[in-house]
Write a protein that holds these residues in place. Structure first.
Motif, PDB file in Angstrom:
ATOM      1  N   SER A  93      49.423  49.175  37.853  1.00 47.32           N
ATOM      2  CA  SER A  93      49.642  48.781  39.250  1.00 47.32           C
ATOM      3  C   SER A  93      48.802  49.647  40.185  1.00 47.32           C
ATOM      4  O   SER A  93      48.293  49.157  41.197  1.00 47.32           O
ATOM      5  N   THR A  94      48.625  50.913  39.828  1.00 50.50           N
ATOM      6  CA  THR A  94      47.776  51.791  40.638  1.00 50.50           C
ATOM      7  C   THR A  94      46.333  51.310  40.583  1.00 50.50           C
ATOM      8  O   THR A  94      45.652  51.232  41.615  1.00 50.50           O
ATOM      9  N   ALA A  95      45.871  50.980  39.375  1.00 47.37           N
ATOM     10  CA  ALA A  95      44.494  50.488  39.228  1.00 47.37           C
ATOM     11  C   ALA A  95      44.327  49.158  39.961  1.00 47.37           C
ATOM     12  O   ALA A  95      43.307  48.931  40.616  1.00 47.37           O
ATOM     13  N   THR A  96      45.336  48.295  39.855  1.00 48.97           N
ATOM     14  CA  THR A  96      45.277  47.013  40.559  1.00 48.97           C
ATOM     15  C   THR A  96      45.235  47.242  42.057  1.00 48.97           C
ATOM     16  O   THR A  96      44.470  46.585  42.782  1.00 48.97           O
ATOM     17  N   GLY A  97      46.042  48.178  42.529  1.00 49.04           N
ATOM     18  CA  GLY A  97      46.049  48.494  43.959  1.00 49.04           C
ATOM     19  C   GLY A  97      44.713  49.038  44.421  1.00 49.04           C
ATOM     20  O   GLY A  97      44.210  48.662  45.484  1.00 49.04           O
ATOM     21  N   LYS A  98      44.114  49.919  43.609  1.00 45.67           N
ATOM     22  CA  LYS A  98      42.811  50.478  43.973  1.00 45.67           C
ATOM     23  C   LYS A  98      41.744  49.396  43.954  1.00 45.67           C
ATOM     24  O   LYS A  98      40.874  49.360  44.834  1.00 45.67           O
ATOM     25  N   ALA A  99      41.794  48.519  42.955  1.00 44.70           N
ATOM     26  CA  ALA A  99      40.812  47.428  42.889  1.00 44.70           C
ATOM     27  C   ALA A  99      40.956  46.510  44.104  1.00 44.70           C
ATOM     28  O   ALA A  99      39.953  46.088  44.694  1.00 44.70           O
ATOM     29  N   MET A 102      39.484  48.304  47.079  1.00 42.53           N
ATOM     30  CA  MET A 102      38.021  48.275  47.049  1.00 42.53           C
ATOM     31  C   MET A 102      37.502  46.883  47.366  1.00 42.53           C
ATOM     32  O   MET A 102      36.487  46.740  48.064  1.00 42.53           O
ATOM     33  N   ARG A 103      38.189  45.857  46.884  1.00 46.17           N
ATOM     34  CA  ARG A 103      37.800  44.476  47.184  1.00 46.17           C
ATOM     35  C   ARG A 103      37.887  44.228  48.681  1.00 46.17           C
ATOM     36  O   ARG A 103      36.986  43.623  49.284  1.00 46.17           O
ATOM     37  N   ASN A 104      38.966  44.703  49.284  1.00 47.04           N
ATOM     38  CA  ASN A 104      39.125  44.530  50.739  1.00 47.04           C
ATOM     39  C   ASN A 104      38.036  45.279  51.505  1.00 47.04           C
ATOM     40  O   ASN A 104      37.489  44.762  52.487  1.00 47.04           O
ATOM     41  N   GLU A 105      37.763  46.515  51.054  1.00 51.72           N
ATOM     42  CA  GLU A 105      36.722  47.292  51.722  1.00 51.72           C
ATOM     43  C   GLU A 105      35.362  46.609  51.590  1.00 51.72           C
ATOM     44  O   GLU A 105      34.583  46.561  52.550  1.00 51.72           O
TER      45      GLU A 105
END
Length: 150
Positions: A93-99, A102-105
């Protein structure tokens, strides 16, 4: 009362008579007799059935202890697996949140670059229009100059 108890009582009651005869005090005669316990019962041996039952009980106890140890180990393994899977889910979930972040950024940066490109495109378009207008004016002036000379 048992035979031993009766004998002790008879000796204790006879002690005053014996003390006068033997010259011993009453206290020593009774204290010596009372401090000894004699057992007249014979120890009973176990039967084959009782011995087998005791053996089976000890085997059952040993097996039960090993089963309980196995259950405890299984429980510990299950809790460890649960903990590891929870950690993996947390990291996923942390990796999904970071991805997602990054996608949003990247999307925001892409939109920003798109707007910048549109603005520069508009600026270049206007600049090209201005230059085309200037070039048309210069061409018109040159044509007017050529006409005026002729």
């Amino acid at each position: 009362m048992s035979f031993v108890e009766l004998t002790v009582r008879r000796l204790a009651s006879a002690a005053p008579r014996l003390s006068s005869i033997a010259g011993a005090s009453r206290v020593t005669a009774t204290s010596t007799v009372r401090s000894r316990y004699i057992s007249s019962t014979v120890r009973r041996a176990k039967t084959v059935t009782e011995t087998a039952k005791d053996t089976l009980k000890s085997v059952d106890r040993a097996v039960s202890d090993k089963l309980v140890d196995g259950i405890n180990v299984g429980s510990a393994v299950a809790s460890k697996v649960k903990e590891v899977s929870q950690d993996m889910a947390d990291s996923t979930s942390t990796a999904t949140g970071k991805a997602q972040q990054m996608r949003n950024e990247a999307g925001a940066k892409g939109n920003e670059l798109k707007r910048d490109a549109e603005v520069k495109g508009q600026d270049m378009k206007e600049s090209a229009k201005d230059k085309a207008g200037q070039a048309a004016e210069k061409t018109k002036q040159a044509a007017d100059d050529v006409k005026s000379r002729m």
